[in-house]
Write a protein that holds these residues in place. Sequence first.
Motif, short mmCIF file in Angstrom:
data_model
loop_
_atom_site.label_atom_id
_atom_site.label_comp_id
_atom_site.label_asym_id
_atom_site.label_seq_id
_atom_site.Cartn_x
_atom_site.Cartn_y
_atom_site.Cartn_z
N ILE A 271 0.78 -1.31 0.12
CA ILE A 271 -0.09 -0.06 -0.02
C ILE A 271 0.93 1.21 -0.05
O ILE A 271 1.75 1.42 0.70
CB ILE A 271 -0.96 -0.10 1.16
CG1 ILE A 271 -2.01 -1.15 1.28
CG2 ILE A 271 -1.60 1.37 1.38
CD1 ILE A 271 -2.73 -1.21 2.49
N ASP A 272 0.42 2.22 -1.01
CA ASP A 272 1.55 3.60 -0.75
C ASP A 272 0.71 4.50 -1.50
O ASP A 272 -0.19 4.25 -2.33
CB ASP A 272 2.86 3.22 -1.75
CG ASP A 272 3.85 4.21 -1.17
OD1 ASP A 272 5.10 3.70 -0.40
OD2 ASP A 272 3.72 5.27 -1.43
N ILE A 273 0.95 5.54 -0.92
CA ILE A 273 0.15 6.86 -1.51
C ILE A 273 0.70 7.14 -2.91
O ILE A 273 0.07 7.88 -3.51
CB ILE A 273 0.37 7.79 -0.18
CG1 ILE A 273 -0.88 9.16 -0.73
CG2 ILE A 273 1.59 8.77 -0.59
CD1 ILE A 273 -0.91 10.15 0.47
N SER A 274 2.11 6.88 -3.14
CA SER A 274 2.53 7.21 -4.42
C SER A 274 2.18 6.25 -5.51
O SER A 274 2.54 5.01 -5.32
CB SER A 274 3.78 7.16 -4.26
OG SER A 274 4.55 7.09 -5.50
N GLU A 275 1.55 6.56 -6.34
CA GLU A 275 0.94 5.65 -7.60
C GLU A 275 1.98 5.00 -8.54
O GLU A 275 2.25 3.80 -8.69
CB GLU A 275 -0.01 6.15 -8.52
CG GLU A 275 -1.20 6.46 -8.07
CD GLU A 275 -2.34 7.24 -9.02
OE1 GLU A 275 -2.28 7.16 -10.08
OE2 GLU A 275 -3.20 8.17 -8.39
N LEU B 137 -6.24 -0.42 3.44
CA LEU B 137 -6.47 -1.69 4.22
C LEU B 137 -8.01 -2.00 4.25
O LEU B 137 -8.33 -3.30 4.27
CB LEU B 137 -5.95 -1.31 5.79
CG LEU B 137 -5.57 -2.38 6.73
CD1 LEU B 137 -4.61 -3.45 5.84
CD2 LEU B 137 -4.83 -1.94 8.02
N GLU B 138 -8.92 -0.97 4.33
CA GLU B 138 -10.29 -1.56 4.35
C GLU B 138 -10.76 -2.00 3.00
O GLU B 138 -11.55 -2.96 2.96
CB GLU B 138 -11.16 0.07 4.34
CG GLU B 138 -11.67 0.26 5.80
CD GLU B 138 -12.33 1.76 6.04
OE1 GLU B 138 -12.72 2.51 5.03
OE2 GLU B 138 -11.85 2.52 7.04
N GLU B 139 -10.26 -1.38 1.95
CA GLU B 139 -10.55 -1.87 0.62
C GLU B 139 -9.76 -3.57 0.73
O GLU B 139 -10.71 -4.60 0.03
CB GLU B 139 -9.64 -1.27 -0.41
CG GLU B 139 -10.19 -1.40 -1.89
CD GLU B 139 -9.67 -0.50 -3.00
OE1 GLU B 139 -9.61 0.62 -2.67
OE2 GLU B 139 -9.64 -0.86 -3.88
N LEU B 140 -8.74 -3.77 1.30
CA LEU B 140 -8.08 -4.90 1.15
C LEU B 140 -9.11 -5.96 2.08
O LEU B 140 -9.14 -7.25 1.78
CB LEU B 140 -6.77 -4.86 2.02
CG LEU B 140 -6.14 -6.25 2.01
CD1 LEU B 140 -6.02 -6.81 0.78
CD2 LEU B 140 -4.54 -6.04 2.65
N ASN B 141 -9.48 -5.41 3.38
CA ASN B 141 -10.34 -6.31 3.98
C ASN B 141 -11.60 -6.57 3.37
O ASN B 141 -12.29 -7.67 3.72
CB ASN B 141 -10.81 -5.48 5.33
CG ASN B 141 -9.72 -5.50 6.44
OD1 ASN B 141 -8.94 -6.31 6.31
ND2 ASN B 141 -9.72 -4.62 7.41
N ARG B 142 -12.08 -5.99 2.32
CA ARG B 142 -13.33 -6.41 1.50
C ARG B 142 -12.87 -7.26 0.70
O ARG B 142 -13.62 -8.28 0.09
CB ARG B 142 -13.71 -5.17 0.85
CG ARG B 142 -14.63 -4.12 1.82
CD ARG B 142 -15.45 -3.20 1.02
NE ARG B 142 -14.69 -2.08 0.35
CZ ARG B 142 -14.31 -0.85 1.02
NH1 ARG B 142 -14.52 -0.79 2.24
NH2 ARG B 142 -13.46 -0.01 0.40
N MET B 143 -11.75 -7.21 0.25
CA MET B 143 -11.01 -8.30 -1.03
C MET B 143 -10.60 -9.95 -0.20
O MET B 143 -10.90 -11.00 -0.95
CB MET B 143 -9.68 -7.89 -1.72
CG MET B 143 -9.90 -6.71 -2.60
SD MET B 143 -8.49 -5.64 -2.85
CE MET B 143 -7.54 -6.80 -3.43
N ASN C 22 -7.98 -1.49 14.86
CA ASN C 22 -9.37 -1.92 14.34
C ASN C 22 -9.59 -2.36 13.01
O ASN C 22 -10.65 -3.06 12.77
CB ASN C 22 -10.24 -0.47 14.67
CG ASN C 22 -10.47 -0.08 15.95
OD1 ASN C 22 -10.35 -0.61 17.15
ND2 ASN C 22 -10.53 1.08 16.14
N HIS C 23 -8.82 -2.37 12.19
CA HIS C 23 -8.79 -2.83 11.14
C HIS C 23 -8.11 -4.19 10.84
O HIS C 23 -7.83 -4.95 9.82
CB HIS C 23 -8.03 -2.00 9.85
CG HIS C 23 -8.78 -0.81 9.58
ND1 HIS C 23 -8.74 0.23 10.50
CD2 HIS C 23 -9.15 -0.37 8.58
CE1 HIS C 23 -9.56 1.19 9.92
NE2 HIS C 23 -9.91 1.05 8.71
N LEU C 24 -7.57 -4.80 11.92
CA LEU C 24 -7.05 -6.08 11.80
C LEU C 24 -8.06 -7.19 12.68
O LEU C 24 -8.98 -6.56 13.57
CB LEU C 24 -5.74 -6.20 12.70
CG LEU C 24 -4.73 -5.08 12.10
CD1 LEU C 24 -3.57 -5.13 12.92
CD2 LEU C 24 -4.40 -5.59 10.64
#
Length: 314
Positions: free
Chosen positions: A104-108, A138-144, A175-177
């Motif tokens: 995950i990185d803010i830099s595309e 991380l939220e997006e990943l939790n949906r995957m 909380n995301h884990l």
Amino acid sequence: MIEKTFTKDILKGLSATPKYLQSKYFYDTKGDLLFQRIMQSEEYYLTDADMEIFEEQSDTISNVLSEQSDYFDVVELGAGDATKSTHLLKALVRAKKDFNYYPIDISENIIEQLETEIPKRVPSVTVIGLAGEYLPMLEELNRMTSKKKVVLFLGSSIGNFESKSASLFLNALNNHLNKGDRLLIGFDLKKNPHQILAAYNDKEGITRDFNLNLLQRINDTANGDFDLDSFEHYPTYDPLTGTCKSYLISKIKQQVSVDGQPINFENNEPIYMEMSQKYSESDIEQLARDAGFETEHLFYDSNKWYCNALWKKI
Ligand SMILES: C[S@@+](CC[C@H](N)C(=O)[O-])C[C@H]1O[C@@H](n2cnc3c(N)ncnc32)[C@H](O)[C@@H]1O
């Protein structure tokens, strides 16, 4: 969209008293390259110390991770060039672990590079990059996927948060884990103040250019007209608090325009650019406890300048 948020955040910071800019915005294409040069500079001991841990202890880290669970994915927050984590990915492959790697990185730009580079370095690993902010991604990943996670947060990036925000961030991360997920998190330890300050004031002036590059980014993408030569890089370190801070100081009284808005600077007025907190072992333990983690293992370099702590969500 990113440009709009960027301009809004920049104007908010430059209209505040004292003025500040958010260090996450250092990392555009040029900023990524400058940071990689900082990491290679003679004074920036952090990378060598952290790298030594991954070069020499990745198999041990992999064993410790495997003792607790067989199946997990590896997520890296603020992956950068992922040089350190590559050692761990290779060790996990040697240990015959079957996992995906989610940088995950803010830099595309960084994410695009990692998606082509990592499969060359570690051929058997599936890489799925997520370009954006740590927690929303991380939220997006939790949906995957709901697979167990080992989250890497390396390079003492936690040190860039103000002390209260660091605790809030680690709580939000917790909380995301899920219970039993692990966090391998890097801390730069308190040490000789001269050594620390030099790391943020290299002789070649790469850190100065890295800071000034954010003004250039504002000129290029937020319609700014900063004269970079009229600002000076000024780093500080306070051994009482363990806090390193860097500023850009306006060398003259001047007016700058950003997105059509005038920003006035007094002579010698600072823009607060970045903080890099240094920690003692008890600071690290306190942070873990406050955020709902338990320490499983501490990995140090041979000089004990740096520590990667393995925490488990309880
Ligand atoms: C100090 S570098 C560390 C790189 C790498 N982890 C290491 O240890 O060498 C920080 C990285 O985090 C990324 N970053 C900074 N703020 C971020 C944020 N809020 N969300 C996602 N990525 C961020 C930057 O683009 C940069 O690649």
